[in-house]
Structures are given as structure tokens and as C-alpha cells.
Enzyme design. Structure first.
Site, short mmCIF file in Angstrom:
data_model
loop_
_atom_site.label_atom_id
_atom_site.label_comp_id
_atom_site.label_asym_id
_atom_site.label_seq_id
_atom_site.Cartn_x
_atom_site.Cartn_y
_atom_site.Cartn_z
N SER A 127 7.77 -0.37 -40.87
CA SER A 127 8.81 0.63 -40.93
C SER A 127 9.30 0.97 -42.47
O SER A 127 8.78 0.23 -43.16
CB SER A 127 9.95 -0.11 -40.24
OG SER A 127 11.20 0.41 -40.84
N TYR A 153 15.76 -7.77 -38.93
CA TYR A 153 14.59 -6.92 -38.48
C TYR A 153 13.63 -6.55 -39.57
O TYR A 153 12.45 -6.33 -39.33
CB TYR A 153 15.64 -5.82 -37.70
CG TYR A 153 14.39 -4.52 -37.40
CD1 TYR A 153 13.65 -4.66 -36.50
CD2 TYR A 153 14.50 -3.53 -38.47
CE1 TYR A 153 12.50 -3.52 -36.34
CE2 TYR A 153 13.55 -2.34 -38.43
CZ TYR A 153 12.83 -2.49 -37.33
OH TYR A 153 11.82 -1.54 -37.12
N LYS A 157 9.42 -6.91 -40.73
CA LYS A 157 8.40 -5.75 -41.00
C LYS A 157 7.87 -6.50 -42.33
O LYS A 157 6.57 -6.20 -42.45
CB LYS A 157 8.75 -4.68 -41.02
CG LYS A 157 9.37 -4.14 -39.65
CD LYS A 157 8.36 -4.19 -38.53
CE LYS A 157 8.67 -3.73 -37.12
NZ LYS A 157 7.70 -3.96 -36.09
N TYR A 181 6.75 3.58 -40.17
CA TYR A 181 7.68 4.63 -39.60
C TYR A 181 8.75 5.01 -40.17
O TYR A 181 9.55 4.07 -40.66
CB TYR A 181 7.77 4.36 -38.10
CG TYR A 181 6.68 3.62 -37.25
CD1 TYR A 181 5.50 3.83 -37.35
CD2 TYR A 181 7.20 2.97 -36.11
CE1 TYR A 181 4.53 3.35 -36.54
CE2 TYR A 181 6.29 2.32 -35.20
CZ TYR A 181 4.99 2.74 -35.71
OH TYR A 181 3.86 2.07 -34.44
N ASN A 183 11.97 7.92 -39.15
CA ASN A 183 12.98 7.76 -38.11
C ASN A 183 12.10 8.53 -36.71
O ASN A 183 12.35 9.92 -36.90
CB ASN A 183 14.14 8.45 -38.48
CG ASN A 183 14.97 7.58 -39.33
OD1 ASN A 183 14.42 7.23 -40.36
ND2 ASN A 183 16.19 7.01 -38.81
N1 UFG Z 1 24.40 7.62 -37.46
C1 UFG Z 1 25.64 8.22 -37.27
N2 UFG Z 1 26.35 7.66 -36.02
C2 UFG Z 1 25.73 7.05 -34.88
C3 UFG Z 1 24.26 6.68 -35.27
C4 UFG Z 1 23.64 6.96 -36.53
O1 UFG Z 1 26.39 8.59 -38.28
O2 UFG Z 1 26.21 7.09 -33.85
C5 UFG Z 1 23.80 7.91 -38.69
C6 UFG Z 1 23.56 6.54 -39.53
O3 UFG Z 1 24.54 6.21 -40.28
C7 UFG Z 1 22.44 7.02 -40.36
C8 UFG Z 1 21.61 8.00 -39.44
O4 UFG Z 1 22.57 8.37 -38.74
O5 UFG Z 1 22.70 7.69 -41.56
C9 UFG Z 1 20.16 7.55 -38.93
O6 UFG Z 1 20.64 6.46 -38.15
P1 UFG Z 1 19.80 5.78 -37.28
O7 UFG Z 1 20.26 4.58 -36.67
O8 UFG Z 1 19.30 6.66 -36.08
O9 UFG Z 1 18.37 5.44 -38.01
P2 UFG Z 1 18.29 4.47 -39.14
O10 UFG Z 1 17.69 5.21 -40.34
O11 UFG Z 1 19.56 3.61 -39.61
O12 UFG Z 1 17.42 3.32 -38.71
C10 UFG Z 1 16.15 3.66 -38.42
C11 UFG Z 1 15.26 2.90 -37.39
C12 UFG Z 1 15.34 1.35 -37.83
C13 UFG Z 1 14.71 1.10 -39.01
C14 UFG Z 1 15.43 1.92 -40.11
C15 UFG Z 1 14.76 1.87 -41.50
O13 UFG Z 1 15.92 3.05 -36.18
O14 UFG Z 1 14.58 0.56 -37.00
O15 UFG Z 1 15.36 3.37 -39.74
O16 UFG Z 1 15.41 2.64 -42.21
F1 UFG Z 1 14.69 -0.16 -39.45
#
Ligand code: UFG
Length: 342
Positions: A127, A153, A157, A181, A183
Site C-alpha cells: 500500500s 495496518y 505492510k 496500491y 486508492n
Molecule cells: N474522507 C472523507 N469522508 C469520509 C471518508 C473519507 O472526507 O467519510 C476523506 C478522507 O479524509 C481522505 C479521503 O476521503 O482524505 C480518502 O479517504 P479513504 O478512507 O477513502 O482513503 P485513505 O486514503 O484514507 O485510505 C486508503 C486505504 C487504506 C490505506 C491508505 C493509505 O483505504 O487501506 O489509503 O494512504 F492505508
């Protein structure tokens, strides 16, 4: 001609199931290893609809070494694609041992099994979280420092990658690619497969589509004061089918590669999209307004990160074919189909 068998742990999961489809499309015979603790057996129907085949499934807990070796006793394969792992960042902070036990134990067992069977092609789900909060850069390349993930988590990785390096260094005859990966979003264009979050989704796009379909009242945008284009966090969203294809390309690279290797490869588009831009894209493809509000920042969120995808382009010959807009549309089609069937 006999098709080459590929073992796919976590093959009933979101990325795993889309990869199973692409393996079939490219002449491989996937065998799913999944105990369905975090996936739904209905996925197998979707796979049948798309591929026209019954995919072999072995239901076993990969952390139970004895049960794993017994269940896979008669199996042989050209390669292993190891997806099976937990992935909820917040839960990993609450219950780190659950993550270390499952994600590390599962990887160690799959490597041990592969060694015993002399299977020397191995692909690992890593990731972009291994980069942590990148310092002074937004675009990350593989040679940049890792080892500063901001959740248990993420640590699984980082440790997983270390295990692969050490395993290789010890002289094992194993070809390994760890795909980092960014997103993953979207669903199969046929709408027979997609994301099935258990409970309230943590990730942005499933939360958006579930809000639009009426499951949640509104989306909360976590933070509006980041140093980005519009104050919201920026991510590199990649269509899950493109990500699935990257696994097939990695496998083809490994099986052609004559001397053994361990490679770490970003899988992202190279393009960042903010949370507000995602909302706009959703409103455009769905032709409806989304209810949302700003809320406080979420702990542990990185401000802005996207891939330098050149290594995937050059080494694996992988180039994404879908846009973020395609991915949002496919996710929305999938959500609508899911709820119609309920
Ligand atoms: N977000 C919101 N509201 C929500 C959900 C998410 O504003 O209800 C925002 C988050 O704050 C972030 C963006 O949308 O800014 C993306 O959030 P995600 O949870 O979809 O994705 P992340 O980038 O946080 O997480 C992903 C993977 C994880 C991994 C991470 C590494 O899901 O498994 O990338 O950066 F660890």
C-alpha cells in the site's frame, strides 16, 4: 493446453475478485483461497456471471498453518497472489494484535507454503501507506524512504515488505513483486462485482454512493484547512479493474523474468483528486446533488499523495485504461444494482 493455476488468497474480496476475472481473461486458472470472514459468497455468483466458469474455492484460514497445508496439499500452482489481510486503518489502531497476527502470520504461512511447493512467483498486496506522510513531495516514487506508516495496518505492510526483502536476501529462489496500491475505487463495468463494505464504510467513495442511495443522511468531509488545491485531502484514485490488471501484468513479468527478483511497484494513475473534486465528479455522473458537510480532520490522514507510476509503466507495461470519472460511474451503477436486489 493446460492452463497455469494461480492461487489467489482473499480472492473473494474486493480487489481479489476483480483480479480473478482478469486472470481468467488472460488464460490463467485462478484458485481462490478464502474463508469468507470478510467477504460474501455471493461474489462467486458474480464471478460466474462474468467469466462463465465455476472458480475453484478452498475455504481455509491461512493463519492456521496446519489447516492451510492440509487444504492445499494436492494443489500446485505457477504463482501465488496474496491479498488476504485486514485493511481497516481505524480498527487497526484499536486492535493492533489482530492486524499483526493476521496480516503478518498469513504472509509468513503463504511464503512457507510456496517454498515447500517450489512455487517461485509471488505477488503481495502492499500500500502507498508505506510512504507515511511524504516530506515536501506529493508524488512518491518507489526508491523513497518507507517505514513510517501511521497505523498498525500500515505497519503490517511495511513489515510485510521487509519480510519479502529478507526472504529474498536469504537466497530463496523466489520472484516477488509487491504492488503498492493507491486508492482503489469503482466496480466491474458489468456491475456483477464491486465493493461490499461490511458495516459503515471508512472509505470515501462507498460512503458517497451509500449516502446518495439513502443509507446515510450525509457525507462528512474530514477537514477543509489542508494545504491543498481546495483545503481537502488529495488522493490517487485508481479503478479496481486497472489495479486487477496490474496483478496480471506483474505475474507475466515474473514468469518471464529469468533470474530471481524482488520489486516494489506503485499502482496509481499519477493524478491527484481532492475530496471536493470527488463529490463534484459523483454529482456529475449521477446527475444528482449529494448531501455533505465539513467536519473536523480525521486522525492519521495524509494531506496529499499520488503515485509516480513510471515503474509500473516501464517494468510491467501497465497503463490504466479507466478515468476517475469511469470509476465513480461504475461504483454508482454497482450501488444502485445492489440496492435493487435487496
Ligand atoms: N474522507 C472523507 N469522508 C469520509 C471518508 C473519507 O472526507 O467519510 C476523506 C478522507 O479524509 C481522505 C479521503 O476521503 O482524505 C480518502 O479517504 P479513504 O478512507 O477513502 O482513503 P485513505 O486514503 O484514507 O485510505 C486508503 C486505504 C487504506 C490505506 C491508505 C493509505 O483505504 O487501506 O489509503 O494512504 F492505508
Amino acid at each position: 493446453m493446460m492452463k497455469a493455476k494461480i492461487l489467489v488468497t482473499g480472492g473473494a474480496g474486493y480487489i481479489g475478485s476483480h483480479t480473478v476475472v482478469e486472470l481468467v481473461n488472460n488464460g490463467f486458472e485462478p484458485i481462490i483461497v478464502d474463508d469468507f470472514r470478510n467477504s460474501d459468497r455471493g461474489v462467486l455468483n458474480g464471478l460466474k456471471e462474468i467469466t462463465g466458469q465455476d472458480i475453484q474455492v478452498l475455504s481455509v484460514d491461512i493463519c492456521d498453518k496446519k489447516a492451510l497445508f492440509e487444504a492445499l496439499e494436492d494443489v500446485n500452482a505457477l504463482g501465488v497472489i496474496h491479498f488476504a489481510a485486514y485493511k481497516a486503518v481505524g480498527e487497526s489502531v484499536q486492535n493492533p494484535l489482530k492486524y499483526y497476527e493476521n496480516n503478518i502470520g498469513g504472509l509468513v504461512n503463504m511464503l512457507a507454503w510456496s517454498r515447500e511447493k517450489k512455487i517461485n512467483n509471488f505477488i503481495f498486496s502492499s500500500s502507498c501507506t508505506v510512504y507515511g506522510e511524504p516530506k515536501n513531495v506529493k508524488e512518491v516514487s518507489e526508491e523513497m524512504a518507507t517505514g513510517i506508516a501511521n497505523s498498525p495496518y500500515g505497519e503490517t505492510k511495511v513489515i510485510g515488505e521487509t519480510i519479502l526483502r529478507d526472504f529474498k536476501k536469504s537466497g530463496e529462489d523466489m520472484n516477488i513483486v509487491a504492488l503498492r496500491y493507491f486508492n482503489p475505487i469503482g466496480a466491474h463495468p458489468s456491475s456483477f462485482l464491486g465493493e461490499l463494505p461490511l458495516g459503515k464504510p471508512n472509505n470515501l467513495l462507498p460512503y458517497i454512493t451509500q449516502t446518495a442511495i439513502g443509507i446515510h443522511h450525509e457525507l462528512t468531509v474530514f477537514g477543509n484547512d489542508y494545504d491543498t488545491i481546495d483545503g481537502t485531502c488529495v488522493r490517487d484514485y485508481i479503478h479496481v479493474v486497472d489495479l486487477a490488471i496490474a496483478h496480471v501484468k506483474a505475474l507475466q513479468f515474473l514468469t518471464k523474468y529469468s533470474s530471481s527478483t524482488v520489486e516494489f511497484v506503485n499502482v496509481g494513475t499519477g493524478k491527484g483528486t481532492s475530496v471536493l473534486e470527488m463529490i463534484q465528479l459523483f454529482e456529475k455522473v449521477s446527475n444528482q446533488q449529494l448531501g455533505w458537510k465539513f467536519g473536523p480532520r480525521r486522525d492519521g490522514d495524509v494531506t496529499e499523495i499520488y503515485a509516480n507510476p513510471l515503474k509500473a509503466n516501464n517494468l510491467l507495461g501497465w497503463i490504466p485504461k479507466y478515468s476517475v470519472e469511469d470509476a465513480v460511474l461504475h461504483a454508482w451503477n454497482w450501488e444502485q444494482k445492489l440496492r435493487k436486489n435487496e
